[in-house]
Write a protein that holds these residues in place. Structure first.
Motif, PDB file in Angstrom:
ATOM      1  N   ILE A 247       0.833  -1.194   0.000  1.00  0.00           N
ATOM      2  CA  ILE A 247       0.000   0.000   0.000  1.00  0.00           C
ATOM      3  C   ILE A 247       0.877   1.258   0.000  1.00  0.00           C
ATOM      4  CG2 ILE A 247      -0.177  -0.059   2.526  1.00  0.00           C
ATOM      5  CD1 ILE A 247      -2.994   1.155   2.224  1.00  0.00           C
ATOM      6  N   GLY A 248       0.521   2.225  -0.859  1.00  0.00           N
ATOM      7  CA  GLY A 248       1.245   3.483  -0.927  1.00  0.00           C
ATOM      8  C   GLY A 248       2.518   3.443  -1.738  1.00  0.00           C
TER       9      GLY A 248
ATOM     10  N   SER B 249      -0.989   2.076  -8.430  1.00  0.00           N
ATOM     11  CA  SER B 249      -2.080   2.603  -9.271  1.00  0.00           C
ATOM     12  C   SER B 249      -1.539   3.551 -10.344  1.00  0.00           C
ATOM     13  CB  SER B 249      -3.112   3.332  -8.407  1.00  0.00           C
ATOM     14  OG  SER B 249      -3.732   2.430  -7.510  1.00  0.00           O
TER      15      SER B 249
ATOM     16  N   ARG C  64     -16.372   0.104   4.165  1.00  0.00           N
ATOM     17  CA  ARG C  64     -15.469   0.411   5.288  1.00  0.00           C
ATOM     18  C   ARG C  64     -15.765  -0.482   6.489  1.00  0.00           C
ATOM     19  NH1 ARG C  64     -15.182   7.059   5.312  1.00  0.00           N
ATOM     20  NH2 ARG C  64     -14.468   7.296   3.158  1.00  0.00           N
TER      21      ARG C  64
ATOM     22  N   ARG D 214       2.034   9.154   1.848  1.00  0.00           N
ATOM     23  CA  ARG D 214       1.012   9.006   0.809  1.00  0.00           C
ATOM     24  C   ARG D 214      -0.270   8.413   1.392  1.00  0.00           C
ATOM     25  NH1 ARG D 214       4.795   5.980  -3.687  1.00  0.00           N
ATOM     26  NH2 ARG D 214       5.727   7.821  -4.667  1.00  0.00           N
ATOM     27  N   VAL D 215      -0.109   7.333   2.139  1.00  0.00           N
ATOM     28  CA  VAL D 215      -1.273   6.605   2.640  1.00  0.00           C
ATOM     29  C   VAL D 215      -2.066   7.437   3.645  1.00  0.00           C
ATOM     30  CG1 VAL D 215      -2.032   4.569   3.909  1.00  0.00           C
ATOM     31  CG2 VAL D 215      -0.211   4.361   2.226  1.00  0.00           C
TER      32      VAL D 215
ATOM     33  N   LYS E  73      -2.642  10.434   3.723  1.00  0.00           N
ATOM     34  CA  LYS E  73      -3.419  11.499   3.097  1.00  0.00           C
ATOM     35  C   LYS E  73      -4.822  11.024   2.710  1.00  0.00           C
ATOM     36  CE  LYS E  73       0.468  14.106   1.138  1.00  0.00           C
ATOM     37  NZ  LYS E  73       1.143  14.537  -0.116  1.00  0.00           N
ATOM     38  N   ARG E  74      -5.034   9.705   2.702  1.00  0.00           N
ATOM     39  CA  ARG E  74      -6.333   9.163   2.315  1.00  0.00           C
ATOM     40  C   ARG E  74      -7.372   9.500   3.386  1.00  0.00           C
ATOM     41  NH1 ARG E  74      -4.644   3.164  -0.106  1.00  0.00           N
ATOM     42  NH2 ARG E  74      -2.917   3.946  -1.396  1.00  0.00           N
ATOM     43  N   ALA E  75      -8.545   9.864   2.922  1.00  0.00           N
ATOM     44  CA  ALA E  75      -9.580  10.384   3.820  1.00  0.00           C
ATOM     45  C   ALA E  75      -9.979   9.403   4.917  1.00  0.00           C
ATOM     46  CB  ALA E  75     -10.804  10.799   3.008  1.00  0.00           C
ATOM     47  N   ASP E  76     -10.014   8.115   4.607  1.00  0.00           N
ATOM     48  CA  ASP E  76     -10.524   7.145   5.574  1.00  0.00           C
ATOM     49  C   ASP E  76      -9.403   6.398   6.293  1.00  0.00           C
ATOM     50  OD1 ASP E  76      -9.633   5.800   3.361  1.00  0.00           O
ATOM     51  OD2 ASP E  76     -11.214   4.271   3.404  1.00  0.00           O
ATOM     52  N   MET E  77      -8.171   6.888   6.217  1.00  0.00           N
ATOM     53  CA  MET E  77      -7.049   6.140   6.771  1.00  0.00           C
ATOM     54  C   MET E  77      -6.692   6.595   8.185  1.00  0.00           C
ATOM     55  SD  MET E  77      -5.010   3.655   6.340  1.00  0.00           S
ATOM     56  CE  MET E  77      -5.447   3.328   4.623  1.00  0.00           C
TER      57      MET E  77
ATOM     58  N   LEU F  33      -3.859   1.352   8.918  1.00  0.00           N
ATOM     59  CA  LEU F  33      -2.655   1.112   8.120  1.00  0.00           C
ATOM     60  C   LEU F  33      -1.871  -0.070   8.659  1.00  0.00           C
ATOM     61  CD1 LEU F  33      -0.594   1.747   5.952  1.00  0.00           C
ATOM     62  CD2 LEU F  33       0.341   3.540   7.431  1.00  0.00           C
TER      63      LEU F  33
END
Length: 210
Positions: free
Chosen positions: A19-20, A24, A79, A154-155, A157-161, A166
């Motif tokens: 992840i991160g 993508s 979620r 990076r990770v 910054k995700r809204a639901d993190m 993590l």
């Protein structure tokens, strides 16, 4: 070559990374090079969507993850479902028993469509490629990598993190050093888009498909 129909063969490139790590973005670059990309995460999203092929079965297994509306519709709260399975390995196995066969079927249809279009190679974008044994279906594997500080920035910054979420995700993933050891090519993603694109292009040229 893994996917073959008669005398026609098509190379399968595995694309993975924790992840991160920029996977993508790498997938978008690969599409830009002209290679069809099968996004396993996107397939799962479609399977769990209203009227998705897995929606009813998953809702039955995990009723606490379903939001019910006044008209009788039920929608899976992704979620909530993620929290349930991250906290309970048995629940994760139940979910995977439903999703994995459907993802593989979608993958097979993707291969057939790409071959009809005479693609020289295709990309399997699979976050848990090594964890699920999917590398056995690939001719070559590209692993995205970035410094740990870059990945975490990076990770988060995700809204639901959250830090807790993590850490739960990382606990499911193979250690980064092991992913890199197993991969055929390690693609750095911490030095900007141009450097990532250059590294991907060089790998594909060395493989012989670009």
């Amino acid at each position: 070559m893994f996917w073959k129909d008669g005398d026609k063969a098509m190379m399968i490139i595995g694309l993975t990374g924790g992840i991160g790590m920029g996977k993508s973005t790498a997938a978008r670059i690969m599409r830009g090079f002209g290679f069809p990309v099968h996004d396993a995460d996107a397939v799962v999203h479609d399977l769990l969507a209203p009227n998705g092929a897995a929606a009813d079965q998953v809702a039955e297994l995990f009723p606490d993850a379903v939001r019910h509306y006044w008209d009788g519709r039920g929608v899976i709260k992704r979620r909530v479902l993620a929290k349930i399975v991250y906290e309970n390995p048995d629940s994760l196995k139940k979910l995977e028993s439903v999703l994995h066969p459907l993802v593989r079927e979608a993958e097979r249809e993707f291969f057939e469509e790409a071959q009809r279009k005479k693609a020289r190679a295709v990309v399997l974008d699979i976050p848990l490629l090594y964890e699920t044994g999917a590398e056995a279906r690939c001719d070559v594997v590209l692993c995205m990598s970035a410094p740990e500080a870059v990945r975490r920035a990076r990770v988060m910054k995700r809204a639901d993190m959250t830090q807790e979420k993590l850490e739960a995700i990382l606990a499911r993933q193979l250690p980064e050093a092991e992913k890199k050891r197993r991969a055929d090519y390690v693609i750095p993603s911490g030095k900007g888009m141009s450097a990532m694109r250059k590294a991907l292009k060089e790998a594909l040229i060395e493989i012989g498909i670009l």
